[in-house]
Design an enzyme around this catalytic site. Structure first.
Site, PDB file in Angstrom:
ATOM      1  CG  HIS A  82       2.122  31.311  -4.605  1.00  0.00           C
ATOM      2  ND1 HIS A  82       2.961  30.534  -5.372  1.00  0.00           N
ATOM      3  CD2 HIS A  82       2.388  30.974  -3.342  1.00  0.00           C
ATOM      4  CE1 HIS A  82       3.688  29.748  -4.607  1.00  0.00           C
ATOM      5  NE2 HIS A  82       3.362  29.992  -3.360  1.00  0.00           N
ATOM      6  CG  ASP A 143       3.689  20.353  -8.635  1.00  0.00           C
ATOM      7  OD1 ASP A 143       2.969  19.395  -8.961  1.00  0.00           O
ATOM      8  OD2 ASP A 143       4.739  20.643  -9.233  1.00  0.00           O
ATOM      9  CD  GLU A 254       5.012  17.229 -11.026  1.00  0.00           C
ATOM     10  OE1 GLU A 254       6.030  17.566 -10.378  1.00  0.00           O
ATOM     11  OE2 GLU A 254       3.924  17.830 -10.939  1.00  0.00           O
TER      12      GLU A 254
END
Length: 504
Positions: A82, A143, A254
């Site tokens: 990632h 997340d 958030e």
């Protein structure tokens, strides 16, 4: 020199092939290790190591270390791939496929201070699934959960729980690390502490994380998931800062920026319930820049009535647009794994494996108004090419002994431009346009002297890296010379170049 390298090439291959390891080297199927989520950089390795044990990794690294400075070989640990800009790639080197270590036992320890021992190649989603069987879960998340433990701990690991628990690197008790000399070292706050803090947030520069002991807490059954909108950034940020100070009702805080989105609240209705459906249907989002505050309250089903009252009381103190209150109740795992649901949809449309020119910034609280005014007022005015996250965290929850670089102030904001580019497009959704936008944002930060630091940083020169680390550079460089003196590890970060000396 080229001839010398080429002449050495067969001997390097044969030396790797004869190493006594439980797993194996792959010299053919290496193309996947030259790709990552960013989809912008492609550097082919010489080999991919698929280890079956930690000693396999140590053997490989020690072998490269013993080859000395006459070898160009480097080693990079790759988790779930990632990275955004080739950080886990090793041009012409060895990429260690850390996910091959998955399946090594997760060991859960219950009691007053629960924790779990896991492989560095384990995915956070798997820790969550296994933890729930014991009624336990990590305190701090990212997340997106389909990332490896070693990957996120090499950066920081931030999500909406960080205001209370700090990043993931603050919630680790112990590590097992393979250093750049091929040594397997256990480290913690009390044992080999310099290495422990070096590796946490260390961008893979000092060692490969092969095992971690992660702090846990009792896992809730359910999550009350809330979204509200603001039309004014100053009001939005003031409410966010109020919520992260003191004893907040909420467990996750958030926010995100919404630019010129048609039918926004109608889209929310598929997952959330409006408190006032009539007024919500009249709210227009197109042609406007809006700010969404996203909150979550964890609870067990038998606490529903009390939690509803707590949430109602806390929301009454906020200054959001009243008609935009949307609420949903979902199982804990569904909330935490929410991004994966989006991933499945994007993959089905062929929109996941596209360039992701993301830009993640940490911005001091005192500068966030200037930043927002300029960036959302002058640079990003018509549209965004993906989510824009923005939320504050408390510096007191971060450990300044780790290698991660953060702003000086007690409260700072994460602002994440999570753009996706449409391949071959030359318009506003194309890679070139987004990269120019990112450059404009960074140039403004520098000219306005906002004291911004990049999260998941990427620079191409050591001068830029020195500026990024600032006063921490000397410590960072000293740690490098202690634990990876030949600069074998994580070459894709482009911080240190392997020193190569050719014998005559």
């Amino acid at each position: 020199m080229t001839i010398k390298i080429n002449l050495c090439f067969p001997s390097i291959l044969s030396s790797l092939k004869t190493l006594p390891i439980d797993g194996h080297f792959d010299f053919e199927q290496v193309h996947h290790a030259a790709k990552d989520f960013g989809n912008r950089y492609t550097f082919l390795p010489l080999a991919v190591l698929r280890p079956k044990s930690v000693s396999d990794i140590a053997t490989a690294v020690k072998h490269v270390w013993q080859m000395g400075p006459g070898s160009e070989l480097t080693v990079a640990a790759r988790g779930h791939g990632h990275s955004l800009q080739g950080q886990a790639q090793a041009p012409g080197g060895v990429v260690v496929n850390m996910e091959s270590l998955q399946g090594l036992d997760m060991q859960f320890h219950t009691g007053n201070f629960p924790y779990v021992d896991v492989s560095g190649g384990e995915l956070w989603i798997n820790i969550l699934r296994e933890g729930l069987k014991h009624g336990l879960a990590p305190k701090s998340w990212t997340d997106y959960l389909h990332l490896t433990v070693g990957g996120t701990l090499s950066n920081a690991g931030i999500s909406g729980q960080a205001f209370r628990h700090g990043p993931q690197i603050t919630n680790v008790h112990q590590l097992e690390v393979v250093t750049g000399k091929g040594e397997v070292v256990n480290c913690s706050e009390k044992q080999n502490s310099d290495l422990f803090y070096s590796v946490l947030g260390g961008l893979g520069q000092f060692g490969i994380i092969t095992r971690a002991r992660i702090s846990l807490e009792p896992a809730p059954e359910m999550v009350k998931w809330i979204r509200v909108l603001y039309t004014d950034f100053a009001t939005f940020s003031k409410d966010q800062e109020k919520l992260i100070s003191g004893e907040s009702t909420f467990d996750y805080i958030e926010g995100f920026v919404i630019i010129n989105r048609t039918g926004l609240l109608n889209n929310w209705r598929s997952s959330f319930n409006p408190q006032d459906p009539v007024q919500a249907s009249k709210f227009k989002s197109d042609g406007r820049t809006l700010f969404c505050l996203e909150l979550a309250k964890y609870f067990d089903r038998d606490e529903t009535a009390v939690v509803n009252q707590e949430v109602k009381s806390s929301l009454s103190q906020l200054n959001h647009v009243p008609s935009t209150l949307f609420v949903s109740e979902v199982p804990y795992i569904e909330f935490l794994d929410r991004v994966h649901i989006s991933e499945i949809k994007l993959r089905s449309k062929g929109l996941w494996e596209v360039p992701h020119p993301w830009l993640n910034l940490l911005i001091p609280r005192s500068k966030i108004q200037i930043f927002a005014q300029h960036v959302f007022g002058n640079i990003l005015t018509d549209t965004s090419n993906g989510p824009i996250l923005i939320y504050p965290v408390n510096k007191s929850k971060w450990d300044n002994r780790t290698s991660v670089v953060i702003p000086e102030e007690d409260v700072f904001y994460l602002v994440a431009f999570l753009s996706s580019a449409v391949p071959s497009s030359t318009g506003t959704d194309g890679l070139d346009h987004i990269l120019i936008q990112n450059k404009r944002i960074l140039e403004f930060c520098e000219i306005a002297r906002l004291g911004v630091k990049q999260y998941l940083p990427h620079y191409s020169t050591q001068r830029e890296w020195k500026a990024h680390f600032g006063s921490q550079w000397e410590v960072f460089a000293r740690r490098k010379s202690s634990y990876d003196p030949l600069a074998i590890l994580a070459p894709g970060q482009r911080i240190f170049q392997k020193a190569i000396f050719y014998s005559q």
